[in-house]
Enzyme design. Structure first.
Site, PDB file in Angstrom:
ATOM      1  N   LYS A   1      -8.629  18.816 168.471  1.00 48.40           N
ATOM      2  CA  LYS A   1      -8.418  18.662 169.907  1.00 48.40           C
ATOM      3  C   LYS A   1      -8.975  19.853 170.686  1.00 48.40           C
ATOM      4  O   LYS A   1      -9.443  19.703 171.815  1.00 48.40           O
ATOM      5  CB  LYS A   1      -6.935  18.445 170.206  1.00 48.40           C
TER       6      LYS A   1
ATOM      7  N   ASP B   1     -15.032   0.834 164.927  1.00 51.50           N
ATOM      8  CA  ASP B   1     -14.464   1.981 164.225  1.00 51.50           C
ATOM      9  C   ASP B   1     -15.234   3.209 164.699  1.00 51.50           C
ATOM     10  O   ASP B   1     -16.393   3.404 164.326  1.00 51.50           O
ATOM     11  CB  ASP B   1     -14.603   1.798 162.712  1.00 51.50           C
ATOM     12  N   VAL B   2     -14.602   4.043 165.530  1.00 49.08           N
ATOM     13  CA  VAL B   2     -15.332   5.154 166.155  1.00 49.08           C
ATOM     14  C   VAL B   2     -15.791   6.196 165.142  1.00 49.08           C
ATOM     15  O   VAL B   2     -16.676   7.005 165.449  1.00 49.08           O
ATOM     16  CB  VAL B   2     -14.501   5.842 167.255  1.00 49.08           C
TER      17      VAL B   2
ATOM     18  N   ASN C   1     -10.581   7.671 173.950  1.00 47.08           N
ATOM     19  CA  ASN C   1      -9.141   7.786 173.751  1.00 47.08           C
ATOM     20  C   ASN C   1      -8.722   7.732 172.287  1.00 47.08           C
ATOM     21  O   ASN C   1      -7.644   8.218 171.941  1.00 47.08           O
ATOM     22  CB  ASN C   1      -8.439   6.658 174.529  1.00 47.08           C
TER      23      ASN C   1
ATOM     24  N   TYR D   1      -5.037  18.669 163.838  1.00 50.17           N
ATOM     25  CA  TYR D   1      -4.899  18.200 165.217  1.00 50.17           C
ATOM     26  C   TYR D   1      -5.225  19.327 166.190  1.00 50.17           C
ATOM     27  O   TYR D   1      -5.981  19.136 167.149  1.00 50.17           O
ATOM     28  CB  TYR D   1      -3.476  17.685 165.433  1.00 50.17           C
TER      29      TYR D   1
ATOM     30  N   ALA E   1      -8.027   1.251 172.209  1.00 49.90           N
ATOM     31  CA  ALA E   1      -7.390   0.476 173.272  1.00 49.90           C
ATOM     32  C   ALA E   1      -6.481  -0.631 172.771  1.00 49.90           C
ATOM     33  O   ALA E   1      -5.982  -1.415 173.568  1.00 49.90           O
ATOM     34  CB  ALA E   1      -8.466  -0.126 174.182  1.00 49.90           C
ATOM     35  N   SER E   2      -6.228  -0.697 171.477  1.00 42.55           N
ATOM     36  CA  SER E   2      -5.425  -1.807 170.965  1.00 42.55           C
ATOM     37  C   SER E   2      -3.939  -1.637 171.244  1.00 42.55           C
ATOM     38  O   SER E   2      -3.169  -2.595 171.146  1.00 42.55           O
ATOM     39  CB  SER E   2      -5.655  -1.976 169.458  1.00 42.55           C
TER      40      SER E   2
END
Length: 258
Positions: A166, A66-67, A93, A162, A16-17
């Site tokens: 995803k 940090d996810v 996200n 990716y 969210a940054s």
């Protein structure tokens, strides 16, 4: 009923940054939510929180996280539960767009993509779902990509990590929905096409040649603009989407249909 009334709803947003995550945080706060914004860059989170709180609608609380690190995720989620006592909405996200092919990438590059794009969702959901189950209520929205379903068209943008990660987000979304909808917790995914964001600014948007090619392939003749992902996110998070679970929505200007 105002379906987009999120007053008193505690919403956690990762990544969210900046970019789409920051835009979503503003949108949720505009509709009354208490927004917990998470990312690694605490300074940017603090600036965003100040901006949101100055508007006097929904409030923002910044938490460094940090996810890709399970301990960091656990500590962040614990701090949210201690402050609010619940989590109503989780927007997973955070993500990275690692480029390259199976022939060119190192183990470290594969691991980085997996750790952020997949394990980030696994870790966040692992600690948030039990909190949601306590209230028999939850909305989880995972950000996937149209590249989960379609390889890049001939633009020399091969991104095998990716594509893989995803696609895994969609599979995980469907599995979580099958397990947790019975507890009042819906899980859905959004698959964006190309959007203007910090992640794409220094790569995809830097050449006129690329944008001419992209606009020619996309029926909308343009990339997505800031804010155009907010309504789909708010829909999946809304009261009106309580019977929608395990689904994915492509938001791509028609790019995937041609």
């Amino acid at each position: 009923m105002n379906l987009f009334d999120f007053k008193d709803r505690v919403t956690v947003i990762t990544g969210a940054s900046s970019g789409l995550g920051a835009d979503a945080a503003r949108a949720f706060a505009e509709h009354g939510a208490d927004v917990v914004i998470m990312a690694r860059r605490k300074e940017k989170l603090d600036t965003l929180a100040e901006e949101i709180n100055a508007k006097g609608k929904g409030k923002a609380f910044a938490v460094q996280c940090d996810v890709s690190n399970e301990e960091s995720v656990k500590n962040a989620v614990d701090s949210v539960k201690e402050r609010y006592g619940k989590i109503d909405i989780l927007l997973n996200n955070a993500g990275i767009a690692t480029g390259g092919t199976i022939e060119t990438l190192s183990d470290e590059e594969w691991d980085k993509a997996i750790n952020v794009n997949l394990k980030g969702i696994i870790y966040m959901s692992k600690y948030v779902v039990p909190i949601m189950k306590e209230k028999n209520y939850g909305r989880i929205i995972n950000i996937a990509s149209i590249n989960a379903l379609f390889a890049d068209k001939p633009m020399a943008l091969w991104r095998h990590p990716y594509n893989m990660t995803k696609a895994g987000v969609i599979g995980l979304t469907r599995g979580m929905a099958a397990s947790y909808t019975q507890f009042g917790i819906t899980t859905n995914a959004i698959c964006p096409g190309l959007f203007e964001s910090e992640m794409t600014a220094n790569t995809l948007f830097k050449t006129e040649e690329f944008m001419k090619m992209y606009n020619g392939l996309c029926p909308a003749s343009r990339p997505g603009s800031r804010g155009e992902l907010n309504a789909p996110i708010l829909f999946f998070a809304s009261e009106g989407a309580g019977y929608v679970s395990g689904q994915y929505l492509l938001v791509d200007g028609g790019f995937s249909i041609v």
